[in-house]
Enzyme design. Structure first.
Site, PDB file in Angstrom:
ATOM      1  N   ARG A   1      -4.623 -14.571  -8.017  1.00 35.09           N
ATOM      2  CA  ARG A   1      -6.037 -14.217  -7.838  1.00 35.09           C
ATOM      3  C   ARG A   1      -6.724 -14.119  -9.194  1.00 35.09           C
ATOM      4  O   ARG A   1      -6.141 -13.607 -10.149  1.00 35.09           O
ATOM      5  CB  ARG A   1      -6.187 -12.874  -7.124  1.00 35.09           C
ATOM      6  CG  ARG A   1      -5.741 -12.899  -5.685  1.00 35.09           C
ATOM      7  CD  ARG A   1      -6.002 -11.549  -5.018  1.00 35.09           C
ATOM      8  NE  ARG A   1      -5.001 -11.298  -4.009  1.00 35.09           N
ATOM      9  CZ  ARG A   1      -4.420 -10.123  -3.807  1.00 35.09           C
ATOM     10  NH1 ARG A   1      -4.774  -9.068  -4.519  1.00 35.09           N
ATOM     11  NH2 ARG A   1      -3.515  -9.987  -2.874  1.00 35.09           N
TER      12      ARG A   1
ATOM     13  N   GLY B   1       4.445  -3.955 -14.483  1.00 29.04           N
ATOM     14  CA  GLY B   1       4.279  -2.714 -15.244  1.00 29.04           C
ATOM     15  C   GLY B   1       5.606  -2.042 -15.563  1.00 29.04           C
ATOM     16  O   GLY B   1       5.790  -1.470 -16.640  1.00 29.04           O
TER      17      GLY B   1
ATOM     18  N   ARG C   1       2.229   0.536   6.943  1.00 24.20           N
ATOM     19  CA  ARG C   1       1.195   0.298   5.941  1.00 24.20           C
ATOM     20  C   ARG C   1       0.053  -0.420   6.655  1.00 24.20           C
ATOM     21  O   ARG C   1       0.272  -1.421   7.336  1.00 24.20           O
ATOM     22  CB  ARG C   1       1.734  -0.593   4.836  1.00 24.20           C
ATOM     23  CG  ARG C   1       0.641  -1.004   3.888  1.00 24.20           C
ATOM     24  CD  ARG C   1       1.094  -2.099   2.969  1.00 24.20           C
ATOM     25  NE  ARG C   1       0.010  -2.471   2.073  1.00 24.20           N
ATOM     26  CZ  ARG C   1      -0.210  -3.704   1.660  1.00 24.20           C
ATOM     27  NH1 ARG C   1       0.574  -4.697   2.064  1.00 24.20           N
ATOM     28  NH2 ARG C   1      -1.195  -3.966   0.844  1.00 24.20           N
TER      29      ARG C   1
ATOM     30  N   GLU D   1       6.241   2.621  -2.617  1.00 23.65           N
ATOM     31  CA  GLU D   1       5.270   2.768  -1.523  1.00 23.65           C
ATOM     32  C   GLU D   1       5.961   3.137  -0.220  1.00 23.65           C
ATOM     33  O   GLU D   1       5.420   3.900   0.578  1.00 23.65           O
ATOM     34  CB  GLU D   1       4.468   1.458  -1.382  1.00 23.65           C
ATOM     35  CG  GLU D   1       3.518   1.268  -2.550  1.00 23.65           C
ATOM     36  CD  GLU D   1       3.020  -0.155  -2.696  1.00 23.65           C
ATOM     37  OE1 GLU D   1       3.796  -1.005  -3.196  1.00 23.65           O
ATOM     38  OE2 GLU D   1       1.883  -0.434  -2.314  1.00 23.65           O
TER      39      GLU D   1
ATOM     40  N   ASN E   1       5.729  -2.904   6.998  1.00 22.84           N
ATOM     41  CA  ASN E   1       4.612  -3.473   6.261  1.00 22.84           C
ATOM     42  C   ASN E   1       4.421  -4.897   6.792  1.00 22.84           C
ATOM     43  O   ASN E   1       5.140  -5.809   6.411  1.00 22.84           O
ATOM     44  CB  ASN E   1       4.951  -3.481   4.760  1.00 22.84           C
ATOM     45  CG  ASN E   1       3.827  -4.046   3.924  1.00 22.84           C
ATOM     46  OD1 ASN E   1       2.868  -4.614   4.446  1.00 22.84           O
ATOM     47  ND2 ASN E   1       3.945  -3.896   2.614  1.00 22.84           N
TER      48      ASN E   1
ATOM     49  N   HIS F   1      -4.139  -0.552  -2.912  1.00 26.02           N
ATOM     50  CA  HIS F   1      -2.944  -0.015  -3.580  1.00 26.02           C
ATOM     51  C   HIS F   1      -2.948   1.513  -3.625  1.00 26.02           C
ATOM     52  O   HIS F   1      -2.271   2.116  -4.458  1.00 26.02           O
ATOM     53  CB  HIS F   1      -2.829  -0.505  -5.050  1.00 26.02           C
ATOM     54  CG  HIS F   1      -2.477  -1.952  -5.194  1.00 26.02           C
ATOM     55  ND1 HIS F   1      -2.922  -2.701  -6.251  1.00 26.02           N
ATOM     56  CD2 HIS F   1      -1.729  -2.766  -4.432  1.00 26.02           C
ATOM     57  CE1 HIS F   1      -2.461  -3.942  -6.139  1.00 26.02           C
ATOM     58  NE2 HIS F   1      -1.732  -3.999  -5.038  1.00 26.02           N
TER      59      HIS F   1
END
Ligand code: ADP
Length: 400
Positions: A239, A330, A89, A382, A10, A178
């Site tokens: 952000r 989460g 990725r 991921e 990544n 995502h």
């Protein structure tokens, strides 16, 4: 079945994450994180195995960081031969990629073309791909796109109400990101629900430093909160997520430059901008519990925006099999889950406080109060999703 060694890469604009894993039984043998590439003081740390977690030295290019990781793997006897395949990725696949792709020169050109949509990220991803080509010219490589899963969005969900020429001439539309995480969550949720992914309807909230929520209907992404860029939608670490687009002009007229506004919305806003303390949810929930008012406000704005978006995602579904929380926030923040779900009673969603405070770290946990649709906490992975795609596409190559 033969054990395969896969590298998962990544490559960010100034960072590189590299994982060495084996399949078919996915096992991580080693993981590295290089940061501040391109700067005077690049750093490289081995994150796994835990016993090897020491700072390492590296040059400042992606290629040098990659070579430093591989050298280390060879020293440790973890990679004694060329990897069987490498999965990357890749942030932006534009409208060209609806699935992951086995890399060849044509694919590289297409990724390069998508650089106009992700000018910082796609060139970094390509640097990772080129570095592997140099080191292992015969090794198959696979690109796994953040955007591909969302190519199933219907037109009503992906068009902005701006002049059509912006879409036709510049590709201005909502792409979503995502996708690899939301796809992993779909698989895990459908397994938990004991039904096929293509018959599953979920809302998946990926809450890390970047945050997005996606509606999945019968296994396909049908709406998502990120848009042309990863700036749209939820409140994130630094952000802003959604703001009135009129803000741009408002600030321009007050003397802010375009670059300053871009930097402000991407790097100085979100949880950091609102709280004035930190971009990090763990720090903020702790500060909020200690009575820090701005930290508490930042957490509340984050949760309200998320709840509002979960409500918006309902418009794309005819039922909800599960609402899923994932990503660092989460998976770990009971406070965020509880404050978010408190807004969603109208959908019959309610949280079981005891379950919410005792979630598992490596498997799905259900946290809803009885009677409502399932609310699950599922760890994302991921890297594993990229590894599985890499294996699927390299196997397909062998059989065709
Ligand atoms: P990235 O998007 O960079 O992969 P992660 O998915 O690791 O990020 O998520 C990072 C976020 O998760 C940070 O805001 C961090 O504070 C938050 N987080 C991690 N652990 C906890 C925790 N125990 N409680 C609250 N937030 C947490």
């Amino acid at each position: 079945m033969n054990q395969k060694h896969l590298l998962i890469i990544n490559a960010g604009s100034s960072s590189l994450k590299l994982t060495l894993a084996t399949l078919p039984n996915y096992t991580v043998l080693a993981a590295f994180l290089a940061e501040r590439l391109g700067a005077d003081t690049p750093t490289l740390t081995q994150k796994a195995p835990q016993s090897a977690c020491t700072p390492l030295s590296t040059g400042s290019s992606h290629q040098q960081a990659l070579e430093a990781c591989l050298e280390r793997l060879q020293e440790q006897g973890l990679l004694t031969h060329e990897p069987d395949a490498v999965g990357h990725r890749v942030v932006h696949g534009g409208e060209s990629f609806t699935d992951s792709a086995l890399i060849d020169e044509q694919i590289i050109t297409a990724i390069d073309t998508c650089s106009t949509l992700a000018p910082l990220h796609n060139p970094a991803n390509l640097a990772g791909i080129r570095a592997i080509q140099t080191l292992y010219p015969d090794c198959p490589q696979v690109a796994v796109f953040d955007t591909a899963f969302h190519q199933s969005l219907p037109q009503a969900a992906y068009h902005y109400a701006v002049p059509r020429t912006l879409y036709e001439e510049h590709g201005v539309r909502r792409y979503g990101f995502h996708g690899t995480s939301h796809r992993w969550i779909l698989q895990q949720a459908s397994e938990w629900l004991n039904q096929a992914p293509e018959r599953t309807a979920i809302i998946s909230a990926h809450l890390g430093n970047g945050c997005s929520v996606t509606a999945v209907h019968e296994g396909q992404s049908v709406d998502t909160s990120m848009g042309l860029t990863p700036l749209e939608g939820l409140v994130m670490g630094t952000r802003s997520g959604d703001v009135d687009p009129g803000l741009f002009d408002f600030l321009l007229r007050r003397g802010y430059g375009a670059q300053a506004i871009h930097d402000m919305l991407n790097r100085e806003s979100g949880l950091l901008g609102l709280s004035g303390v930190s971009h990090d949810m763990r720090t903020l929930t702790k500060a909020a519990a200690d009575g820090h008012e701005q930290a508490d406000l930042a957490v509340n704005v984050f949760c309200f925006r998320l709840a509002r978006y979960i409500g918006a995602m309902m418009a794309s579904l005819d039922r909800l099999d599960a609402l899923v929380f994932t990503g660092g926030i989460g998976e770990n923040s009971a406070t965020v889950r509880q404050r978010t779900l408190a807004h969603l009673g109208i959908f019959g969603i309610a949280v079981d406080e005891t379950a919410n405070n005792q979630t598992e770290t490596d498997t799905a946990t259900s946290i809803q109060a009885s009677g409502g649709p399932p609310v699950l906490v599922i760890p994302t992975d991921e890297e594993q999703m990229i590894a599985l795609d890499t294996q699927r596409l390299t196997n397909a190559r062998r059989t065709t």
